[in-house]
Design an enzyme around this catalytic site. Sequence first.
Site, PDB file in Angstrom:
ATOM      1  CE  LYS A 182      -4.262  -1.734   2.145  1.00  0.00           C
ATOM      2  NZ  LYS A 182      -3.988  -3.156   2.057  1.00  0.00           N
TER       3      LYS A 182
ATOM      4  CD  GLU B 224      -4.493   5.308   4.234  1.00  0.00           C
ATOM      5  OE1 GLU B 224      -3.994   5.016   3.141  1.00  0.00           O
ATOM      6  OE2 GLU B 224      -5.661   5.019   4.547  1.00  0.00           O
TER       7      GLU B 224
ATOM      8  CG  HIS C  30     -12.285  -2.650   8.118  1.00  0.00           C
ATOM      9  ND1 HIS C  30     -12.430  -1.298   7.903  1.00  0.00           N
ATOM     10  CD2 HIS C  30     -11.796  -2.788   9.379  1.00  0.00           C
ATOM     11  CE1 HIS C  30     -12.032  -0.649   8.981  1.00  0.00           C
ATOM     12  NE2 HIS C  30     -11.646  -1.522   9.887  1.00  0.00           N
TER      13      HIS C  30
ATOM     14  CD  GLU D 173      -6.949  -2.179  -0.730  1.00  0.00           C
ATOM     15  OE1 GLU D 173      -5.849  -2.615  -0.365  1.00  0.00           O
ATOM     16  OE2 GLU D 173      -8.027  -2.580  -0.280  1.00  0.00           O
TER      17      GLU D 173
ATOM     18  CG  ASN E 135      -8.689  -4.943  -4.436  1.00  0.00           C
ATOM     19  OD1 ASN E 135      -7.996  -5.470  -3.572  1.00  0.00           O
ATOM     20  ND2 ASN E 135      -9.636  -4.069  -4.148  1.00  0.00           N
TER      21      ASN E 135
ATOM     22  NE  ARG F 129      -8.283  -9.741  -4.926  1.00  0.00           N
ATOM     23  CZ  ARG F 129      -9.370  -9.214  -4.377  1.00  0.00           C
ATOM     24  NH1 ARG F 129     -10.512  -9.244  -5.058  1.00  0.00           N
ATOM     25  NH2 ARG F 129      -9.348  -8.656  -3.191  1.00  0.00           N
TER      26      ARG F 129
END
Length: 641
Positions: free
Chosen positions: A116, A200, A234, A292, A294, A296
């Site tokens: 990240k 963050e 999350h 971020e 991903n 995929r």
Amino acid sequence: MFQKILIANRGEIACRVIDTARRLGVATVAVYSDADATARHVAMADAAVRIGGPRPSDSYLKGAAIIEAARATGAQAIHPGYGFLSENPDFVDAVEAAGLTFIGPSAKAIRAMGLKDAAKALMEKAGVPVVPGYHGANQDPEHLAGAADTIGYPVLIKAVAGGGGKGMRLVERPQDFVAALESAQGEARTAFGNPAVLIEKYVSMPRHIEVQVFGDGTRAVHLYERDCSLQRRHQKVIEEAPAPGMTEEMRAAMGQAAVRAAEAIGYRGAGTVEFIVDGSGGLRPNRFWFMEMNTRLQVEHPVTEAITGIDLVEWQLRVASGEALTSRQEDIRLSGHAFEARLYAEDVPAGFLPATGTLTHLRFPEGARSDTGVRPGDSISPWYDPMIAKIIVHGPTRAIALSKLRAALEGTEVAGSVTNLSFLAALARHEGFGRGEVDTGLIARDLGPLTEAAAPDLAVRALAALGAAGLAEGGGAMAGFTLWAPLLRTVTLDGLTATVEVATPGRALVRIDGDAADSQLISGAWWVNGRPAGARIVLTPGRVSIFGPGAFHFDLADPLDRRAEAVGGGLTLSPMPGLVKAVFVAAGQAVKAGDRLAVLEAMKMEHTLTAARDGTVAEVLAEAGQQVEAGVALIRLEEEA
């Protein structure tokens, strides 16, 4: 186009890929662990290869065995699905070194987005807005605490190699930072083998909005956004596309940022760029930041397919086989609204603990897309994610799509395992959600009402008694004509006694808990006290289920309440099959109610077991590294004086 591909995954995503491959005339090879020998994806594929034991590390994470299976069966390419090896760049290198094609991005692209902190630095360079924070290499606790002070509380500690909420901690006060940092680093080390974290700024009214991108290695397009703000710990629960309240100005800004991110790394295939959005004061084009990427296909990709009419797996196969991306941005149209609800085997009243069980009854509604990897009679394994299905609906407007989601959830029937179905239905009925007022804190704020179990009314209890008496379909021994006296039967439902009296075929009087229900079979459906019950009776071994609005399950014998017994006897039981990761107490140690006793790892999650009362540890009955079954005693406290 490929002639044969291997799918290096299991469950609903393996079945999903097989569906598209079959439509394109591409043969498929499944791989399976010992736990999945009779799984649905194995039955659907043209060929299947066993690759090891039930643990993921012994099967679905064995890259060499998967590559050998592909070569042995003549597969030309490997589709990774999501999870497992889908974002492992070393696996991509090995696939290509074996002369096979990886259906996904390059190893270089995956590495670029895999950490990240490095990804955020790359995105800043590409002109993509990022959340204020510290993404540096200095992991000294004092330095990280200073960075948090500079950013300003509240802050988020996040594992740089993280995902799924693991290694993430919210810290609201400086005095809590050190303990939260140690906890996050420990979880990150266990889950990812990398304890490094970043810091963050925490957004107080956050929305999680992600943009689907697709590239061919040279050029990329976006396929609009998905709102994934309905989350618990999350973990996404219900996703929708497009995002409610989205303006054309902000959609264009987010789409362009996502495309810049994909093109900056020469992205090939399907990917998702995730943004954190400040939802206070409405959606504004200067209030979103990169989280971020991903690299995929995402679990929630069906809602994007629903609003664009594009099969993302087909696009994956075509680009991986060498075709260039033919669609331009202006060719991709957005139509209507879609929702996806994730149906899990989990015990909601027990804190959403993953559950197991055999699906003695499973029925999905007509008019909705149901992506699943299981069938009636299949078992939910303790080794993998306990997802049963994804329920997807589409409508011309958000209101119509939400109405269809409510109907689809009411029409879904599952017996044999506890599920989150009632919780999903409550979310779909939530007034704020209905108005599009979504943020990542919605579920936590209203968790009580959302998880409150509805009490079965008289009609439901009467139907359960009728089912227990053998009258589910109006037939059975109780339904026959009697010349001299009514037929009478006594049944027990969850400890409650009911009598069912049949005087004439198709009519019964049910007496239960002091109430009477005059029940009549009309045109194949039961009416109770003059009103249609509007529900179905389903009998499974040892249980009767009532499906209508809501789902209610009744055991036909008094259940053994092991949790009550455990508290009374001072025992802490394993709530599910799993691996004991850590034990924090020893015999003779004094504990307070709520103290940590042990950590159990099951279904890709860690669960902390705590003391139910004050006391002294009498025995520690398990040790770290031990695999245990559900209901096994782990810790025993001394008897109370």
